[in-house]
Design a protein around this motif. Structure first.
Motif, short mmCIF file in Angstrom:
data_model
loop_
_atom_site.label_atom_id
_atom_site.label_comp_id
_atom_site.label_asym_id
_atom_site.label_seq_id
_atom_site.Cartn_x
_atom_site.Cartn_y
_atom_site.Cartn_z
N SER A 185 23.02 24.37 45.36
CA SER A 185 22.63 24.79 44.01
C SER A 185 23.71 24.43 43.00
O SER A 185 23.41 24.01 41.88
CB SER A 185 22.36 26.30 43.96
OG SER A 185 21.24 26.61 44.76
N ASP A 209 14.91 23.22 43.60
CA ASP A 209 15.91 23.98 44.38
C ASP A 209 15.20 24.98 45.29
O ASP A 209 14.75 26.02 44.84
CB ASP A 209 16.91 24.67 43.45
CG ASP A 209 18.15 25.15 44.21
OD1 ASP A 209 18.14 25.14 45.46
OD2 ASP A 209 19.14 25.53 43.54
N GLU A 210 15.12 24.64 46.56
CA GLU A 210 14.52 25.46 47.62
C GLU A 210 13.11 25.97 47.28
O GLU A 210 12.87 27.17 47.25
CB GLU A 210 15.45 26.63 47.99
CG GLU A 210 16.76 26.10 48.58
CD GLU A 210 17.41 27.07 49.57
OE1 GLU A 210 16.68 27.66 50.38
OE2 GLU A 210 18.64 27.19 49.52
N GLU A 243 16.24 27.71 41.81
CA GLU A 243 15.96 28.54 42.97
C GLU A 243 15.29 29.85 42.52
O GLU A 243 15.64 30.39 41.48
CB GLU A 243 17.34 28.85 43.59
CG GLU A 243 17.35 29.21 45.03
CD GLU A 243 18.79 29.37 45.51
OE1 GLU A 243 19.54 28.38 45.51
OE2 GLU A 243 19.17 30.49 45.88
MG LIG Z 1 21.11 27.58 46.50
#
Ligand SMILES: [Mg+2]
Ligand SMILES: Nc1ncnc2c1ncn2[C@@H]1O[C@H](COP(=O)(O)OP(=O)(O)OP(=O)(O)O)[C@@H](O)[C@H]1O
Length: 236
Positions: free
Chosen positions: A44, A161-162, A86
């Motif tokens: 991140s 992000d994820e 995220e």
């Molecule tokens: Mg992360």
């Protein structure tokens, strides 16, 4: 061919604690590139630097050949990079439509309706729910909305992000199919994931991050076959 994104030697420390030590990576036009690593590896932090949320303390970022290092996020968005952070941060008290419209804040008013139509064509599930409050949707639907909102700025590169975080495996598959569809529409994708198997199935290439440094890079096949990856990620 000119790289879409070229990152070299990035480093960042939070109050003296190194989070990213040495990250170099590239995304070519048309590619899905996976950025893989365990909790705390620095994924991140890396993408926050690329998106202009954090300023790199070392290293360079180039986008389509032009220097981007140190540009603030509002400039980065206009240059053509969108970060979907995220935790799928949709605005829960706003409708699907309102969330999408917010994603288009850099666009002219007259362009927004066509962009919404484009998003609904790619994400029919959102079209059915255009008037629903985002907070009342399922996790998978909220993730789709977060991605669709990111597309409203018409990026050339989208960083996710994820996106699979906290989703059931079947929903993850659905979200990943949509990511492939986004990529096929001509948008480069940098896919941050801990879910190695699923992401390498759709990624053209990947990088593995450990303690803030890239320790491995290769095609999906190469990474899946690598002994280190098998041990560190797949428990073999
Ligand atoms: Mg992360
Ligand atoms: N805002 C912050 N302040 C201080 N330290 C931070 C901050 N954000 C992250 N860190 C630290 O930096 C390191 C890298 O974190 P980062 O969030 O980049 O990892 P990650 O690979 O995204 O992990 P995850 O998969 O858990 O999201 C970690 O040690 C983390 O504790």
């Amino acid at each position: 061919m000119q790289s879409l994104l070229d990152v070299s030697g990035l480093a960042f420390a939070y109050d003296g604690a190194a989070a990213v030590r040495d990250v170099s990576l590239s995304v070519q036009p048309g590619e899905i590139v996976a950025l893989l690593g365990a909790n705390g590896a620095g994924k991140s932090t890396t993408v926050r630097m690329i998106a202009g949320v954090l300023t790199p303390q070392k290293g360079d970022i180039r986008f389509a050949g032009e220097v981007l290092t140190g540009s603030p996020s509002h400039v980065v968005v206009r240059r053509g990079i969108t970060l979907v952070p995220e935790g799928r941060l949709v605005f829960p008290q706003m409708t699907v439509m309102e969330n999408l419209q917010l994603g288009a804040h850099i666009k002219q008013r007259g362009e927004i309706a066509a962009l919404v139509d484009k998003a609904f064509a790619l994400f029919p599930r959102l079209a059915e729910r255009r008037g629903q409050l985002a907070g009342s949707m399922s996790g998978g639907e909220q993730q789709m909305l977060a991605i669709a909102r990111g597309l409203m700025a018409e990026p050339r590169l989208i960083i996710l992000d994820e996106p699979s975080l906290g989703l059931m495996p079947i929903v993850v598959q659905e979200v990943f199919k949509l990511i492939e569809a986004v990529n096929k529409s001509g948008i480069g994708v940098l896919l941050v994931e801990q879910n190695l198997h699923q992401s390498l199935r759709i990624a053209h290439r990947g990088y593995v991050l450990e303690k803030g440094s890239v320790v491995l890079a290769g095609t999906g096949q190469e990474l899946l076959a690598d002994a280190y990856v098998q041990k560190a990620f797949l428990g073999r």
